[in-house]
Design a protein around this motif. Structure first.
Motif, mmCIF file in Angstrom:
data_model
loop_
_atom_site.group_PDB
_atom_site.id
_atom_site.type_symbol
_atom_site.label_atom_id
_atom_site.label_comp_id
_atom_site.label_asym_id
_atom_site.label_seq_id
_atom_site.Cartn_x
_atom_site.Cartn_y
_atom_site.Cartn_z
ATOM 1 N N ARG A 32 61.353 -33.422 -22.106
ATOM 2 C CA ARG A 32 61.131 -32.847 -23.431
ATOM 3 C C ARG A 32 62.198 -33.437 -24.333
ATOM 4 O O ARG A 32 63.344 -33.587 -23.920
ATOM 5 C CB ARG A 32 61.318 -31.330 -23.444
ATOM 6 N N LEU A 33 61.835 -33.741 -25.553
ATOM 7 C CA LEU A 33 62.837 -34.082 -26.553
ATOM 8 C C LEU A 33 62.857 -32.891 -27.499
ATOM 9 O O LEU A 33 62.004 -32.758 -28.375
ATOM 10 C CB LEU A 33 62.510 -35.396 -27.273
ATOM 11 N N LEU A 34 63.771 -31.972 -27.209
ATOM 12 C CA LEU A 34 63.868 -30.749 -27.989
ATOM 13 C C LEU A 34 64.338 -31.104 -29.387
ATOM 14 O O LEU A 34 65.397 -31.736 -29.561
ATOM 15 C CB LEU A 34 64.844 -29.789 -27.302
ATOM 16 N N THR A 35 63.555 -30.738 -30.364
ATOM 17 C CA THR A 35 63.814 -31.080 -31.755
ATOM 18 C C THR A 35 64.202 -29.812 -32.491
ATOM 19 O O THR A 35 63.543 -28.779 -32.349
ATOM 20 C CB THR A 35 62.563 -31.723 -32.375
ATOM 21 N N GLY A 80 62.827 -26.991 -42.349
ATOM 22 C CA GLY A 80 61.817 -28.025 -42.194
ATOM 23 C C GLY A 80 62.352 -29.422 -41.987
ATOM 24 O O GLY A 80 61.587 -30.371 -41.878
ATOM 25 N N GLU A 81 63.674 -29.577 -41.911
ATOM 26 C CA GLU A 81 64.286 -30.890 -41.720
ATOM 27 C C GLU A 81 64.855 -30.981 -40.304
ATOM 28 O O GLU A 81 65.498 -30.046 -39.824
ATOM 29 C CB GLU A 81 65.415 -31.079 -42.734
ATOM 30 N N ILE A 82 64.616 -32.110 -39.637
ATOM 31 C CA ILE A 82 65.177 -32.320 -38.306
ATOM 32 C C ILE A 82 66.682 -32.528 -38.449
ATOM 33 O O ILE A 82 67.126 -33.447 -39.144
ATOM 34 C CB ILE A 82 64.524 -33.533 -37.606
ATOM 35 N N VAL A 83 67.469 -31.646 -37.796
ATOM 36 C CA VAL A 83 68.924 -31.711 -37.912
ATOM 37 C C VAL A 83 69.607 -31.986 -36.576
ATOM 38 O O VAL A 83 70.808 -32.279 -36.545
ATOM 39 C CB VAL A 83 69.500 -30.420 -38.539
ATOM 40 N N THR A 119 64.996 -23.721 -35.913
ATOM 41 C CA THR A 119 63.758 -23.610 -35.150
ATOM 42 C C THR A 119 63.733 -24.753 -34.149
ATOM 43 O O THR A 119 64.235 -25.846 -34.417
ATOM 44 C CB THR A 119 62.497 -23.659 -36.048
ATOM 45 N N TYR A 120 63.158 -24.463 -32.981
ATOM 46 C CA TYR A 120 63.114 -25.419 -31.878
ATOM 47 C C TYR A 120 61.669 -25.729 -31.541
ATOM 48 O O TYR A 120 60.825 -24.838 -31.524
ATOM 49 C CB TYR A 120 63.784 -24.821 -30.635
#
Length: 176
Positions: free
Chosen positions: A62-65, A70-73, A6-7
């Motif tokens: 933008r800092l696309l995350t 549910g974990e930032i990878v 997910t972005y």
């Protein structure tokens, strides 16, 4: 089956987790688990909370995350610069590198830059001695321009160079 990515745009509360991710992908022993490590050419920090927050708060960035379960990878910076977008601060968790996530993420970043800002090119700078990384970007359609900018020697916010020949090369990709 692997979980979907997910972005979303980063928010201020993500800063510490993003700094930890970026550091883990580029610096120190943890970065050696992946192939994007800069540990042999730069020591010290890759970024800090202030640098990450500057990107998050900039209306032209933008800092696309990227999250999985549910974990930032992963993450990457997108910055609107007239008819181009700048791509930077790209990090994928070292444990997940080499599995194709980078390809997916850069493709999504390019798509978002094109749709959001209507840009015709994506620009990035890469340390010119990072041959394997530059080759990876070339396989994604980026081309070397030969345009160099100096590495900020003496500014430890960007790391502590372990060699005297570091500079950044501009890579460019046309976006259809």
């Amino acid at each position: 089956m692997t979980a979907a990515l997910t972005y979303r745009d980063a928010v201020v509360e993500d800063a510490d987790a993003l700094v930890a991710l970026i550091e883990s992908a580029y610096r120190g022993d943890t970065s050696r688990a992946g192939w994007t490590t800069e540990a042999d050419i730069l020591q010290g920090q890759r970024t800090d909370p202030e640098g990450v927050l500057t990107v998050i708060k900039d209306p032209d960035s933008r800092l696309l995350t990227v999250e999985r379960d549910g974990e930032i990878v992963a993450c990457c910076q997108l910055e609107h610069r007239d008819t181009a977008a700048y791509f930077g601060m790209f990090a994928v968790s070292p444990a997940l590198q080499g599995a194709g996530l980078g390809k997916q993420i850069i493709a999504e970043a390019e798509r978002r830059a094109r749709v959001t800002w209507g840009v015709r090119e994506m620009h990035m700078t890469v340390i010119s001695v990072r041959d394997e990384l530059i080759a990876w970007y070339e396989r994604r359609g980026y081309r070397r321009t030969g345009t160099m900018t100096p590495f900020p020697y003496g500014d430890e916010r960007f790391g502590i160079p372990q060699r005297a020949d570091l500079q950044f090369e501009l890579l460019v990709k046309p976006l259809a």
